[in-house]
Enzyme design. Structure first.
Site, PDB file in Angstrom:
ATOM      1  N   LYS A  77       0.849  -1.186   0.000  1.00 47.22           N
ATOM      2  CA  LYS A  77       0.000   0.000   0.000  1.00 47.22           C
ATOM      3  C   LYS A  77       0.890   1.243   0.000  1.00 47.22           C
ATOM      4  O   LYS A  77       1.941   1.259   0.659  1.00 47.22           O
ATOM      5  CB  LYS A  77      -0.883  -0.054   1.243  1.00 47.22           C
ATOM      6  CG  LYS A  77      -1.956   1.005   1.375  1.00 47.22           C
ATOM      7  CD  LYS A  77      -2.792   0.697   2.622  1.00 47.22           C
ATOM      8  CE  LYS A  77      -3.900   1.698   2.867  1.00 47.22           C
ATOM      9  NZ  LYS A  77      -4.700   1.318   4.063  1.00 47.22           N
ATOM     10  N   SER A 151      -9.484   1.025   3.269  1.00 48.18           N
ATOM     11  CA  SER A 151      -8.733   1.926   2.428  1.00 48.18           C
ATOM     12  C   SER A 151      -7.688   1.224   1.567  1.00 48.18           C
ATOM     13  O   SER A 151      -7.169   1.795   0.613  1.00 48.18           O
ATOM     14  CB  SER A 151      -8.031   2.969   3.314  1.00 48.18           C
ATOM     15  OG  SER A 151      -7.098   2.346   4.204  1.00 48.18           O
ATOM     16  N   SER A 175      -9.568  -1.513   7.308  1.00 45.10           N
ATOM     17  CA  SER A 175      -9.017  -1.365   5.960  1.00 45.10           C
ATOM     18  C   SER A 175      -8.304  -2.605   5.447  1.00 45.10           C
ATOM     19  O   SER A 175      -8.080  -2.734   4.239  1.00 45.10           O
ATOM     20  CB  SER A 175      -8.047  -0.174   5.921  1.00 45.10           C
ATOM     21  OG  SER A 175      -8.718   1.021   6.220  1.00 45.10           O
TER      22      SER A 175
END
Length: 601
Positions: A77, A151, A175
């Site tokens: 990420k 997310s 997330s």
């Protein structure tokens, strides 16, 4: 190479060992798959293909013993640092070039994993929908009309499409779990502090953890094992045990929300999917216990209503004051609301959280783990475009409380819903029980055989079935109320005990029901004439062994128990003087069978 090659760790390592493929070919295939899918919203930065291939060439001969992730491709990420690449946290105005790898990235690379790129996210990891990005919006891997989840949207999608074996996300409010559920993959959220956050842009520093996406529980847990460490540069780092993954115990007590309090927002298909999964769990030996979930829901509401919003504000305060226009408008609106808070509000929220934890942890007493729906319902992109806040809030129903309560969790795909959408549940437990929930999650994944993301790959058989204690553990034979699902098993699990396997003693033991009040206790005694008695072998952390034996009452003690295969292990035995007024129950050949006879009479 076979272009349908599964990228799970076992399949790749088997192919490497047999000389069927090379890591260079695998890296080439990663980039081919990225191009074939053609979703510009998944990756924000790709490592130069030739650089990645060069890294693969420098691995040396295949050796998974020294490098457990030799030749395994992964993504991270884009709020996690990788040396020489930009970190944006989903915000171009925040971008900087990282001078070194985050601690977790370095550990994975040292284990032979090859970084492919950095993935998209809800800006500053503030959201569960996956649409809050100034970059191209990524598409759900299974249905482009549905939200991808956030997310950690890009990381989940890279795995779901089979572009990489695993990907790192982060998890504060869910997330690392919501995108896994929406794309039919595994999302492992470790105990807080287990994986270093050095080199990770924080969202809420006190609640953040790096998470792992993979196709299988076994792969996710392998990455967790390699990643877990104590980092002296991370003030929130702590030692969390990561022993080998094994089979779940024969009986488990699984806590679930009361039927009347389960929240699906009218989605009956989702409710039916959860009920069917609970039936699967019951068939696997899980005892379902309904608990009051009101305090968990109340804790979940705290996450975006006060103190922890201020913590998010602290991360991007300079940008909010000096570059506010460069922040995604909705993200700015949400986080800037913290400007209306004061220190008094923060302390009030701390007090309220502590009050709510009391009944929540009380509800957890006597159960091995929680099982909750990963998401309460599905939302389309159109739903979120029409209501930017409502769907995001609802998606946190079963996720927002977890880090506030310092729990570990793992999201696992289960049988699809009746309409074909992915089924998913999340297993949760108190901090430090990562291996226990992963073991059961792996068995559940094998039981349900859910699709693996958007691929046509078949779920490989579980290969890790650890029967030996780790170096810092002691094997312990239990023959009575400390066995799984029975009254005193919690005395093992609260100290970090984990199930290894079931077996029988040598046929030279007699079993007695000792005199005394409930919970009834058995006495295992070596005898010249006896039978083989059913037992379980558990692993107990060595540092906890002294605490455990201090609580063993006379006439019981710890001695050496001989198993039917001749192995000699430490375990419960009974002194001869304890047999006064005891009842000989040897004919039942085990304590569990004796208890079943009582309930049947």
């Amino acid at each position: 190479m076979n272009y349908n090659q599964s990228f799970d760790i076992a399949s790749l390592q088997n192919a490497y060992a047999a000389g069927q493929i090379t890591p260079e070919a695998v890296i080439d295939e990663c980039y081919r798959r990225i191009q074939r899918v053609g979703d510009d919203g998944i990756f924000l930065h790709l490592v130069d293909q030739q650089s990645a291939i060069g890294e693969a060439k420098n691995l040396g001969p295949f050796n998974s013993a020294d490098k457990a992730l030799w030749g395994i491709p992964f993504a991270i990420k884009d709020n996690i640092d990788a040396a020489g690449t930009p970190t944006t946290a989903g915000c171009p105005g925040f971008a900087y070039e990282a001078s070194e790898d985050a601690v977790v990235v370095k550990r994975l690379r040292d284990a032979g994993a090859i970084l492919i790129g950095k993935t998209n996210l809800d800006q500053f990891a503030a959201g569960l929908v996956g649409l809050r990005t100034p970059y191209a919006v990524p598409k759900n891997a299974l249905d482009p009309d549905m939200i991808p989840g956030g997310s950690s949207s890009g990381s989940a999608l890279a795995v779901a499409h089979g572009m990489v074996t695993f990907a790192l996300g982060t998890d504060t409010a869910g997330s690392g779990r919501v995108p896994a559920a929406l794309n039919s993959i595994v999302g492992l959220k470790p105990s807080l502090g287990a994986i270093s956050n050095t080199g990770v842009v924080p969202a809420c520093r006190t609640l953040d953890t790096v998470s792992v996406f993979a196709m299988t529980v076994e792969d996710a847990y392998t990455v967790f094992q390699i990643s877990a460490c104590v980092d002296e540069h991370d003030a929130y780092s702590r030692a969390i045990s990561a022993p080998p993954l094994g089979l779940p115990p024969p009986e488990l007590i699984i806590g679930v929300p009361h039927g009347f309090s389960r929240e699906f927002y009218g989605d009956q298909l989702q409710a039916g999917s959860f009920d069917r999964t609970l039936n699967e769990i019951a068939h696997m030996g899980g005892k379902i216990v309904e608990i009051d979930f009101s305090s968990f829901y109340d804790i979940a509401q705290l996450l975006y209503d006060g103190a922890w919003l201020a913590e998010r504000y602290a991360v991007i305060e300079p940008m909010l004051k000096n570059q506010a226009d460069e922040i995604y408008p909705l993200t700015r609106q949400i986080i800037a609301a913290a400007e209306n808070l004061c220190a008094v509000d923060v302390f009030r929220d701390f007090y309220r959280l502590q009050e709510l934890k009391k009944p929540a942890f009380k509800a957890l007493e006597g159960i091995d783990m929680l099982c909750v729906p990963s998401i309460p319902t599905y939302f389309t992109v159109a739903d979120v475009e029409a209501d930017a806040l409502g769907p995001n809030s609802k998606l946190g129903t079963y996720t927002n409380f977890v880090n506030l309560m310092d729990m570990c969790g793992i999201t696992v795909p289960v049988s699809p819903r009746e309409d074909g959408r992915p089924g998913s549940v999340t297993l949760l437990a108190v901090a430090g029980r990562d291996v226990q929930i992963a073991g059961f999650a792996s068995a559940l994944q094998q039981q349900c055989q859910a699709p693996m993301g958007a691929t046509a790959w078949r779920l490989p058989a579980m290969r890790t079935k650890a029967r030996q204690p780790a170096a810092d553990e002691i094997a312990l034979v239990v023959a009575g109320a400390h066995m799984s699902g029975l009254a005193l098993n919690k005395e093992l699990t609260r100290l970090g005990g984990r199930y290894l396997y079931s077996s029988r003693t040598k046929d030279s033991y007699r079993l007695y029901k000792l005199a005394g009040d409930p919970p009834y206790r058995p006495g295992l005694v070596y005898a010249d004439t006896g039978k083989a008695i059913q037992i379980e072998v558990w692993a107990l952390p060595g540092k906890a062994f002294g605490d455990f034996i201090q609580g063993i009452p006379s006439p019981l003690g710890i001695g050496t128990v001989i198993l039917e295969n001749g192995e000699q292990l430490k375990g419960f035995i009974c002194e001869q003087r304890g047999l006064k007024d005891a009842v000989d129950i040897t004919s039942f050949k085990g304590w569990r069978a004796y208890l079943e006879s009582l309930s049947a009479s």
